[in-house]
Every structure is written in C-alpha cells, then in structure tokens.
Scaffold this motif. Structure first.
Motif, mmCIF file in Angstrom:
data_model
loop_
_atom_site.group_PDB
_atom_site.id
_atom_site.type_symbol
_atom_site.label_atom_id
_atom_site.label_comp_id
_atom_site.label_asym_id
_atom_site.label_seq_id
_atom_site.Cartn_x
_atom_site.Cartn_y
_atom_site.Cartn_z
ATOM 1 N N UNK A 249 13.482 4.833 -14.341
ATOM 2 C CA UNK A 249 12.608 5.841 -13.737
ATOM 3 C C UNK A 249 11.315 5.323 -13.156
ATOM 4 N N UNK A 250 11.137 3.994 -13.063
ATOM 5 C CA UNK A 250 9.925 3.436 -12.476
ATOM 6 C C UNK A 250 9.935 3.666 -10.955
ATOM 7 N N UNK A 251 8.745 3.903 -10.397
ATOM 8 C CA UNK A 251 8.623 4.044 -8.948
ATOM 9 C C UNK A 251 8.713 2.680 -8.286
ATOM 10 N N UNK A 252 8.940 2.669 -6.951
ATOM 11 C CA UNK A 252 9.019 1.402 -6.223
ATOM 12 C C UNK A 252 7.737 0.595 -6.382
ATOM 13 N N UNK A 253 6.597 1.295 -6.357
ATOM 14 C CA UNK A 253 5.312 0.604 -6.469
ATOM 15 C C UNK A 253 5.158 -0.041 -7.849
ATOM 16 N N UNK A 254 5.550 0.672 -8.891
ATOM 17 C CA UNK A 254 5.465 0.131 -10.254
ATOM 18 C C UNK A 254 6.400 -1.072 -10.416
ATOM 19 N N UNK A 255 7.609 -0.963 -9.850
ATOM 20 C CA UNK A 255 8.563 -2.073 -9.940
ATOM 21 C C UNK A 255 8.019 -3.295 -9.195
ATOM 22 N N UNK A 256 7.450 -3.068 -8.007
ATOM 23 C CA UNK A 256 6.892 -4.172 -7.217
ATOM 24 C C UNK A 256 5.767 -4.862 -7.978
ATOM 25 N N UNK A 257 4.914 -4.069 -8.639
ATOM 26 C CA UNK A 257 3.812 -4.647 -9.412
ATOM 27 C C UNK A 257 4.336 -5.510 -10.551
ATOM 28 N N UNK A 258 5.389 -5.038 -11.219
ATOM 29 C CA UNK A 258 5.962 -5.808 -12.323
ATOM 30 C C UNK A 258 6.577 -7.117 -11.821
ATOM 31 N N UNK A 259 7.275 -7.056 -10.685
ATOM 32 C CA UNK A 259 7.907 -8.263 -10.143
ATOM 33 C C UNK A 259 6.876 -9.309 -9.735
ATOM 34 N N UNK A 260 5.787 -8.882 -9.107
ATOM 35 C CA UNK A 260 4.763 -9.842 -8.678
ATOM 36 C C UNK A 260 4.003 -10.416 -9.861
ATOM 37 N N UNK A 261 3.889 -9.637 -10.957
ATOM 38 C CA UNK A 261 3.225 -10.139 -12.156
ATOM 39 C C UNK A 261 4.083 -11.167 -12.882
ATOM 40 N N UNK A 262 5.409 -10.943 -12.849
ATOM 41 C CA UNK A 262 6.312 -11.790 -13.634
ATOM 42 C C UNK A 262 6.723 -13.068 -12.926
ATOM 43 N N UNK A 263 6.849 -12.993 -11.596
ATOM 44 C CA UNK A 263 7.444 -14.114 -10.879
ATOM 45 C C UNK A 263 6.598 -14.535 -9.683
ATOM 46 N N UNK A 264 6.908 -15.693 -9.139
ATOM 47 C CA UNK A 264 6.244 -16.183 -7.925
ATOM 48 C C UNK A 264 6.841 -15.443 -6.729
ATOM 49 N N UNK A 265 6.442 -14.216 -6.569
ATOM 50 C CA UNK A 265 7.014 -13.339 -5.563
ATOM 51 C C UNK A 265 5.896 -12.510 -4.938
ATOM 52 N N UNK A 266 5.874 -12.451 -3.608
ATOM 53 C CA UNK A 266 4.860 -11.638 -2.939
ATOM 54 C C UNK A 266 5.219 -10.163 -3.057
ATOM 55 N N UNK A 267 4.249 -9.324 -2.747
ATOM 56 C CA UNK A 267 4.481 -7.878 -2.824
ATOM 57 C C UNK A 267 5.556 -7.461 -1.821
ATOM 58 N N UNK A 268 5.527 -8.036 -0.626
ATOM 59 C CA UNK A 268 6.532 -7.703 0.403
ATOM 60 C C UNK A 268 7.931 -8.138 -0.030
ATOM 61 N N UNK A 269 8.016 -9.323 -0.648
ATOM 62 C CA UNK A 269 9.313 -9.804 -1.132
ATOM 63 C C UNK A 269 9.867 -8.879 -2.206
ATOM 64 N N UNK A 270 8.967 -8.404 -3.071
ATOM 65 C CA UNK A 270 9.388 -7.489 -4.137
ATOM 66 C C UNK A 270 9.925 -6.188 -3.556
ATOM 67 N N UNK A 271 9.229 -5.645 -2.556
ATOM 68 C CA UNK A 271 9.669 -4.393 -1.934
ATOM 69 C C UNK A 271 11.019 -4.558 -1.230
ATOM 70 N N UNK A 272 11.224 -5.710 -0.582
ATOM 71 C CA UNK A 272 12.502 -5.965 0.093
ATOM 72 C C UNK A 272 13.647 -6.025 -0.921
ATOM 73 N N UNK A 273 13.382 -6.642 -2.078
ATOM 74 C CA UNK A 273 14.393 -6.739 -3.111
ATOM 75 C C UNK A 273 14.725 -5.357 -3.676
ATOM 76 N N UNK A 274 13.695 -4.534 -3.831
ATOM 77 C CA UNK A 274 13.909 -3.171 -4.330
ATOM 78 C C UNK A 274 14.771 -2.368 -3.365
ATOM 79 N N UNK A 275 14.452 -2.458 -2.075
ATOM 80 C CA UNK A 275 15.220 -1.726 -1.061
ATOM 81 C C UNK A 275 16.655 -2.216 -1.006
ATOM 82 N N UNK A 276 16.861 -3.509 -1.232
ATOM 83 C CA UNK A 276 18.203 -4.073 -1.210
ATOM 84 C C UNK A 276 19.037 -3.488 -2.352
ATOM 85 N N UNK A 277 18.422 -3.352 -3.510
ATOM 86 C CA UNK A 277 19.141 -2.829 -4.670
ATOM 87 C C UNK A 277 19.410 -1.339 -4.527
ATOM 88 N N UNK A 278 18.425 -0.619 -3.977
ATOM 89 C CA UNK A 278 18.590 0.838 -3.787
ATOM 90 C C UNK A 278 19.676 1.109 -2.747
#
Length: 228
Positions: A199-228
């Motif tokens: 139930x996390x929003x895209x923004x919350x998921x992106x924040x978690x991905x950028x905190x955990x890994x060497x990943x930019x915010x844009x890369x995180x959003x692209x990965x989220x859209x790919x999974x959705x």
C-alpha cells in the motif's frame, strides 16, 4: 540514560522460546544494576518488516526474564529497551531518531506502563536534531568520518585492531561480505512489488529505494512504473 554498573553483557546472545518458535540471536544483550535490559541491533537492509521484527524481539526478551510459575508482575522489575541502528530510513520522515512506547489511542498522555521502549536510529538522516551524541557514529555507518568525534575514534581504533588480528580479521571480512550481500538483497522488481502490495505510494517507494541503494530518484520511479 546512565549506566552505573553493567551486570551482564552478551554479544550474539541466542534466546530460545517454545520449541516451535523462531530462535532469535541478538547482536548485543545488556542488563544493568537496575535490571534494565537493553538489546542493541544493527540492520543494513530494509526488508520491510522492521515493526514486526521489533514486536517479536520484545517478546523474546520477556522469555529470558519470565520463568515457569513467575507472576506477570515480575516484568515490572525489568524494563526493556530495544535499540536498532538502521542504514535506511524505515519511516521516511528524515528523523535521526524514532522512539516508541505504548500509549492510549484516544489520549496519548496515558501510557500503558508496560516498561517497554523501542528506539530506532536512522543513519540516512538529513538533519540531526538536539543533542545527538551518536551523530558521528551514524555518519560513520555511511562512511562519513568525523575525526573529532571521540566515539568515532574509539570505533575506528577497534576496527583497526580487528583488521590486524589474523583470526578476527577473517570474521571481519566475512561480516563485510555479508553486509554487501544484505545491502543488495531485495533490490529490483521484487522489492518494488512487495512495497506496492503493502500500500505504499509511488513517492514513498521511490524514497525507500533511493535511501537503500545507489539509485537516483528518476531511476526509482522508472522501476516502479515498470513493475506497475
């Protein structure tokens, strides 16, 4: 909180409850002269279950205190504190420290009084508020070294001693490899899918991905859209 005397300290303490229950091994288990119990843990990978892990930890600590035939009131003599150092911001608020205890939902001033407290330190904090004595240590978790911090000096000196000891160096190298594996664990589509299902929003998921890994915010959003 000040220690006068530590009556018991156990690294890598294993606590076993009922036969069918999951065994827990705490990084550090400490009990002081006032019978306060402190469990200190470090988590480097966000497995998205921290709240439930902490719930189970508190239960396991009580297994170590309460014996068959003991009255529940015995627990009042043994306040328990679980302290977690995280290399990620689980709650996404940017705070350096999150502190929890059981309170009434209607009136937060009314405490349950079960003598349990949980503290979570966030090494990814952007700001450190108040008298944060562990600021240097939290930054050290992210490889930022404050050479003027006394605790950091002590930790680095101990790390140097470990590296120079052939036996301890082997354990330290294994720990570093495990650390790298843990940081990589969950990276990718599986982790995103689990967060979406939770139930996390895209923004919350992106924040978690950028905190955990060497990943930019844009890369995180692209990965989220790919999974959705």
């Amino acid at each position: 909180m000040i220690f006068k005397t530590i009556s018991r300290i156990t690294p890598q303490k294993q606590v076993t409850g009922p036969i069918s229950a999951r065994t827990v091994r705490f990084d550090v288990f400490v009990r002081d002269e006032e019978q306060r119990t402190f469990v200190v843990e470090m988590q480097v990978a966000d497995k998205h279950n921290l709240s439930f892990r902490l719930r189970y930890y508190q239960q396991q600590i009580d297994f170590d205190i309460l014996n068959v035939g003991d009255d529940y009131s015995k627990l009042a003599q043994y306040p328990t504190y679980v302290i977690m150092f995280c290399d990620f911001d689980y709650f996404g608020r940017g705070w350096s420290k999150y502190q929890f205890e059981n309170r009434c939902v209607v009136d937060p001033k009314l405490k349950l009084g079960d003598q349990r407290q949980i503290t979570i330190f966030n090494a990814k904090a952007g700001q450190f508020h108040g008298n944060m004595k562990l600021k240097g240590f939290l930054k050290l978790m992210g490889n930022q070294i404050d050479t003027d911090d006394q605790l950091v000096k002590q930790v680095r000196a101990e790390m140097k001693r470990i590296r120079e000891d052939p036996i301890r160096r082997h354990s330290f190298m294994k720990y570093e490899l495990d650390l790298m594996d843990a940081r990589r664990e969950g990276k990718g589509e599986g982790a995103v899918e689990a967060l979406i299902n939770s139930g996390f929003s895209d923004q919350q998921i992106a924040n978690k991905l950028t905190n955990m890994y060497s990943m930019s915010h844009d890369e995180a959003l692209k990965l989220i859209q790919k999974v959705r």
